[in-house]
Design an enzyme around this catalytic site. Structure first.
Site, PDB file in Angstrom:
ATOM      1  N   HIS A  59     -11.625  -4.855   8.817  1.00 32.99           N
ATOM      2  CA  HIS A  59     -12.177  -4.826   7.454  1.00 32.99           C
ATOM      3  C   HIS A  59     -13.574  -4.223   7.417  1.00 32.99           C
ATOM      4  CE1 HIS A  59      -8.947  -7.776   6.913  1.00 32.99           C
ATOM      5  NE2 HIS A  59      -9.049  -7.599   5.617  1.00 32.99           N
ATOM      6  N   GLU A  64       0.812  -1.224   0.000  1.00 31.50           N
ATOM      7  CA  GLU A  64       0.000   0.000   0.000  1.00 31.50           C
ATOM      8  C   GLU A  64       0.845   1.273   0.000  1.00 31.50           C
ATOM      9  OE1 GLU A  64      -0.633  -2.639   1.918  1.00 31.50           O
ATOM     10  OE2 GLU A  64      -2.617  -3.285   1.254  1.00 31.50           O
TER      11      GLU A  64
END
Lengths: 322, 321
Positions: free
Chosen positions: A128, A59
């Site tokens: 999440h 990322e």
């Protein structure tokens, strides 16, 4: 108009912009042949050879490279698979992308979009499921978008890609499969324009993303009980359409703000503060926030249901004002 | 070495001396309390920026560090606009909004000094991606220190650059210290260039105080990158003459080591070389020194006589229109 899902509308927004500007490209984890973890980029890899790039699970490099590519003239649209992963690449966004233009005396521009899905209700647990939009709204230099319908998803994607600033384009996992009518071809919704999704006269409910639909469902129920709720969809948090909120409150004199994020330091608090500062005389009752609880998102579905805002909580909040 | 001409060596000398005199002046001004903010000096490392940037054009990008003055001068930055930025004046590169740690000029291919250690690495990779995507033959160079190679950005940037075969050159200025921490205490290898093996890219260690060696090595890596042959890592062994920031006396440095490295000063080394090769006499070098000192003094006068930014403009340029 064409019927498509929210996910298809995001894709159509990207597709149209890629057709009109060769400098727009997509990069992210599994966005290529695989079509993205939630299938949002499906088919684009074949449609735009060399312009849809799979990256390593990395990322920092995904967002960091986008900063450099944007400063060097491209328009990257990068995907971060879950918004919860933004912590991994936060410096690249908040110290680099967001500040470059100002720090460099206005000489740079960083036209990049970070697409990322947020939200709970999927028993995806604490890493999440979050709604952390307030992280981004707290950083001058970034724009933050959270569409709630397929048509808005497309029009706001076009605006995000055409914008010369870093834009957080926050999708919601619960909305990806939702269908709706979407304009075909080029379709742009200007950033900073809220949308009244339901007109009403007794109370204003401000919401965005998935919670907009909870607010609409609550408004349906309230109507049956004789309370007319106006539902304002912010669509973009930064820039914020303060006028639309204040005008609605001027009409209804009551305000409930619904936000899926945890309560403390959330964006609902910002809306409440603005209305108190700039519209105190308009209010006939205290402002009420309906938010998630201040806890990590629990895995168990029954616990998660307690954590999340819902229609019942919104209805109770509205009734408490009368 | 033989490829380096007299003209090139003299150009290198002028650039290195400009950096040194800029830094000497910044040190003096800071000590006198005339500069706001932080100042991190590049003195002792001039051969690296100079030798690398000699093969770059304005179309090529660099990312710099908190110790960025040298990179900016070597990449074509004007000392008057740099000095004005150190003084936080509106005539500075960033209109007084960035300061020493954020000087940038995208038109010169300078994507900024940076206040975050290691942050330039993925940005340089992105600029290199833009070069590859636009097929414009330009490259990116990422300057960073030994300690920045411990950051996660280093790993992610080099890995992505390798996988995408990007035209980027990672130049590690190994000045042996991460702030106060000696390299032997912050990593268990001697040569940072060894880390290239993990990414399947070429890595080389050279004398970073020999400007001709830096030039030749960087020229090859840049040329490979321009030909589409991918990234490389060059480690330049060097030494910072001062502490981490101006005001840090550097007491953690071994005194004998400091003395030895001062003898290996890249500017003294180059002066010797110019004289041995009979490319310049003392009088000519003195003339260059005086000329550059004049430019630096003029830059300070320009900065001091420039206005401060207007408070009315404080909100400008947060967002592009």
């Amino acid at each position: 108009m064409k019927k498509m899902t929210y996910a298809e509308a995001i894709r159509d927004g990207m597709r149209v912009e890629m057709q009109r500007d060769a400098n727009v490209y997509i990069a992210g984890e599994d966005v290529g042949k695989f079509g993205g973890c939630f299938g949002v980029t499906a088919g684009l890899f074949d449609e735009f050879p060399g312009r849809v790039l799979d990256t390593p699970i990395s990322e920092t490099a995904i967002v960091g490279h986008a900063v450099g590519a944007a400063a060097a003239g491209l328009r990257p649209v990068v995907e971060i698979m879950f918004i919860d992963f933004m912590g991994v690449c936060m410096d690249e966004l908040f110290n680099q992308a967001a500040k470059m233009r100002y720090m460099f005396g206005g000489k740079a521009k960083v036209p990049m979009v970070v697409r990322t899905p947020c939200g709970g209700g999927m028993t995806a647990s604490a890493q999440h499921s979050q709604c952390i939009e307030a992280w981004f709204t707290h950083i001058p230099g970034i724009k933050t978008i959270m569409p709630s319908t397929p048509a808005d998803a497309k029009g706001l994607m076009a605006a995000a890609i055409r914008d010369d600033n870093p834009v957080m384009y926050i999708e919601h996992k619960q909305l990806l499969a939702m269908s709706g009518e979407v304009p075909e071809g080029e379709y742009v919704i200007p950033l900073g324009k809220a949308d009244i999704k339901r007109a009403g006269s007794d109370v204003t409910i401000v919401a965005w993303s998935w919670m907009l639909h909870k607010a609409l469902a609550a408004a349906d129920q309230l109507a049956k009980e004789g309370i007319s709720a106006e539902v304002v969809d912010l669509r973009t948090l930064v820039p914020l359409d303060k006028e639309c909120i204040l005008q609605s409150v001027a009409k209804t004199n009551r305000l409930v703000v619904v936000n899926e994020a945890v309560r403390t330091s959330g964006f609902a608090g910002e809306i409440a503060a603005i209305v108190v500062e700039e519209g105190f005389d308009l209010l006939d009752a205290p402002i009420v926030r309906v938010t998630a609880l201040d806890i990590p998102v629990p895995f168990n579905a029954k616990l998660e249901a307690v954590y999340l805002p819902n229609e019942t909580k919104i209805i109770a909040a509205v009734k408490s004002l009368f | 070495m033989s490829d380096v001409t007299k003209e090139q060596l003299l150009d290198f000398y002028k650039t290195m001396l400009t950096i040194r005199k800029f830094e000497d002046k910044a040190a003096e001004l800071f000590a006198a309390g005339r500069l706001p903010g932080f100042v991190h000096l590049y003195s002792g490392e001039e051969a690296v920026a100079t030798g690398v940037c000699a093969s770059l054009t304005n179309k090529d990008y660099i990312t710099s560090t908190h110790r960025g003055h040298g990179h900016l001068i070597a990449k074509g930055g004007q000392v008057d606009k740099m000095m004005a930025e150190l003084f936080a004046k509106v005539t500075g590169y960033c209109k007084g909004r960035g300061g020493s740690m954020h000087i940038a000029d995208v038109d010169l291919g300078i994507l900024g000094a940076n206040g975050i250690v290691g942050a330039g690495q993925p940005i340089a990779v992105g600029a290199a991606f833009a070069n590859q995507y636009l097929k414009n033959d330009a490259v990116s160079v990422c300057f960073f220190g030994d300690a920045a190679s411990n950051r996660g950005t280093f790993h992610e940037a080099l890995n992505l650059a390798s996988v995408w075969k990007l035209p980027v050159i990672f130049v590690c200025e190994n000045n042996r210290f991460g702030i106060s921490m000696n390299q032997k205490d912050h990593m268990n290898i001697v040569d940072v260039s060894q880390r290239a093996i993990s990414y399947g890219i070429p890595g080389i260690t050279i004398d970073g105080n020999d400007v001709a060696a830096v030039y030749e090595t960087a020229k090859d890596a840049i040329s490979r990158a321009r030909k589409g042959e991918g990234p490389s890592l060059i480690e330049c062994k060097t030494w910072r003459h001062y502490g981490h920031f101006q005001g840090d006396a550097g007491l953690y440095k071994d005194a004998q080591e400091q003395e030895e490295w001062l003898k290996k000063d890249p500017i003294l080394k180059l002066e010797d070389k110019l004289k041995v090769l009979k490319f310049a006499k003392d009088t000519e070098l003195k003339e260059i020194q005086e000329q550059i000192q004049g430019q630096i003094d003029a830059a300070v006068a320009f900065a001091e006589n420039s206005p401060e930014p207007s408070p009315e403009d404080v909100l400008a340029d947060v967002y592009a229109p």
